[in-house]
Design an enzyme around this catalytic site. Structure first.
Site, PDB file in Angstrom:
ATOM      1  N   VAL A 112     -13.670  -4.280   1.419  1.00 51.34           N
ATOM      2  CA  VAL A 112     -13.036  -2.979   1.647  1.00 51.34           C
ATOM      3  C   VAL A 112     -12.116  -3.115   2.852  1.00 51.34           C
ATOM      4  CG1 VAL A 112     -13.450  -0.567   2.265  1.00 51.34           C
ATOM      5  CG2 VAL A 112     -14.982  -1.705   0.665  1.00 51.34           C
ATOM      6  N   THR A 156      -0.350   0.462   6.937  1.00 47.78           N
ATOM      7  CA  THR A 156      -0.302  -0.586   5.919  1.00 47.78           C
ATOM      8  C   THR A 156      -0.214  -1.932   6.612  1.00 47.78           C
ATOM      9  OG1 THR A 156       0.942  -1.527   4.075  1.00 47.78           O
ATOM     10  CG2 THR A 156       2.219  -0.282   5.686  1.00 47.78           C
ATOM     11  N   GLY A 157      -0.894  -2.922   6.048  1.00 47.09           N
ATOM     12  CA  GLY A 157      -0.861  -4.244   6.677  1.00 47.09           C
ATOM     13  C   GLY A 157      -2.182  -4.946   6.467  1.00 47.09           C
ATOM     14  N   THR A 170       0.885  -1.172   0.000  1.00 45.79           N
ATOM     15  CA  THR A 170       0.000   0.000   0.000  1.00 45.79           C
ATOM     16  C   THR A 170       0.912   1.208   0.000  1.00 45.79           C
ATOM     17  OG1 THR A 170      -1.915  -0.960   1.130  1.00 45.79           O
ATOM     18  CG2 THR A 170      -1.458   1.307   1.653  1.00 45.79           C
TER      19      THR A 170
HETATM   20  N1  ASP Z   1      -4.090  -2.381   4.458  1.00 48.43           N
HETATM   21  C1  ASP Z   1      -4.385  -2.745   3.101  1.00 48.43           C
HETATM   22  C2  ASP Z   1      -5.715  -3.458   3.072  1.00 48.43           C
HETATM   23  O1  ASP Z   1      -5.986  -4.254   3.937  1.00 48.43           O
HETATM   24  C3  ASP Z   1      -3.354  -3.624   2.476  1.00 48.43           C
HETATM   25  C4  ASP Z   1      -1.926  -3.280   2.752  1.00 48.43           C
HETATM   26  O2  ASP Z   1      -1.620  -2.298   3.390  1.00 48.43           O
HETATM   27  O3  ASP Z   1      -1.069  -4.036   2.318  1.00 48.43           O
HETATM   28  O4  ASP Z   1      -6.457  -3.244   2.148  1.00 48.43           O
END
Ligand code: ASP
Length: 325
Positions: A221, A243-244, A192
């Site tokens: 979502v 992010t995660g 992200t």
């Molecule tokens: N947090 C983002 C989601 O769950 C994905 C990511 O940050 O890798 O959509």
């Protein structure tokens, strides 16, 4: 005698001023900015030196772009939007051009932006034909009465307000397609982009944009467009972009929790962020990280994965670009 009296009066004045303005003496940077390009289980062996160089070059270009805006006296809102647009246009990251695929081979992008000065926020979710979802999110914030718009309605609103509409084939990159194939075989990939900033006017802003998680069910979502989960900014405390694994960040309202620990418990940014990322999330195996800047210009980057693409810059001259732990 008179000189002595004057001295004491002045000293008392200085003491009272700093006691009444605790923020002013804590200010460490006139402006500060940090960005991320996703966190996850990443190790140096999985990248060639050229790939690492490429990532570092893009992270450096993006942070310099934001730093220049802030240095010139631009707003934190412009800085975070422009940095995220830059990263959205770069196919290396899971946002905009490089967005990952859903389980049924489509792209559904989420983005959010928040202004710490007045707690205005805008977000879009599940859009598949807007080139820069972060700009669509800013349009929702500034040109509508709403905070979050989804799918076709969000796309229509953004295009009516001048956002660039593209054919969904724009999001096809070999890299994301291979990631979907791997994910279908159970190797989930995250990523992200996000940016937080404090400007010279004392205003904080946060922006986050993503393609979501590879192989997600269509209609899912994540945390990114949920204000307080993946994105939050408040001039009283800090700006946070996460992010995660989004489901954990939603359930633990991660970004707002960090702000609340500062506001109600008086924790420093670093303590508040580490409490949430390393204690609360780690206990439940919620993987990911955050970038944050507080109202005094402190920058803190915290993650519980083996890597997070990240960079920061401050008016004091601190600079950093890193990938692995
Ligand atoms: N947090 C983002 C989601 O769950 C994905 C990511 O940050 O890798 O959509």
């Amino acid at each position: 005698m008179k000189a002595k009296q004057l001295f004491y009066t002045l000293a008392l004045g200085v003491f009272l001023f700093s006691a009444c303005n605790p923020a002013s003496d804590k200010k460490v940077n006139e402006w500060a900015i940090a960005l991320h390009g996703g966190a996850g289980a990443m190790s140096p062996e999985n990248y060639t030196p050229e790939q690492i160089q490429q990532y570092e070059a893009e992270l450096t270009a993006a942070i310099e772009l934001g730093a220049e805006i802030l240095k010139q006296g631009g707003t934190s809102l412009d800085a975070v939007e422009q940095v995220v647009r830059y990263l959205e246009d770069c196919p290396l990251f899971n946002a905009g051009r490089g967005a990952v695929f859903t389980n049924d081979g489509k792209n559904e992008l989420d983005a959010a932006i928040m202004n710490g000065a007045d707690l205005q926020a805008g977000a879009v979710a599940g859009v598949g034909d807007i080139k820069n979802p972060i700009t669509a999110a800013r349009m929702v914030m500034e040109k509508s009465e709403h905070v979050l718009m989804v799918g076709k309605g969000a796309s229509l609103f953004a295009s009516q307000n001048g956002a660039e509409v593209i054919d969904s084939s724009y999001f096809y990159t070999e890299r994301s397609y291979r990631a979907l194939q791997r994910a279908l075989e159970r190797d989930k990939k995250m990523g992200t982009v996000g940016c937080v900033a404090l400007d010279k006017h004392g205003n904080l802003a946060a922006a986050t944009s993503t393609g979501g998680m590879t192989n997600k069910r269509y209609g899912r979502v994540g945390d990114v467009p949920i204000i307080g989960a993946g994105t939050y900014a408040n001039n009283n405390t800090c700006a946070v972009s996460a992010t995660g694994h989004g489901e954990y960040f939603i359930r633990y309202t991660v970004a707002h929790d960090i702000s609340a620990l500062m506001e109600y418990k008086g924790l420093s940014l670093a303590k508040a962020a580490d409490e949430v990322i390393h204690k609360k999330l780690e206990e439940v195996d919620g993987r990911g990280g955050i970038i944050s800047v507080d109202k005094w210009g402190n920058v803190h980057l915290s993650f519980n994965t083996s890597g997070m693409f990240r960079a920061f810059a401050t008016s004091g001259g601190d600079r950093g670009v890193n990938i692995f732990n």
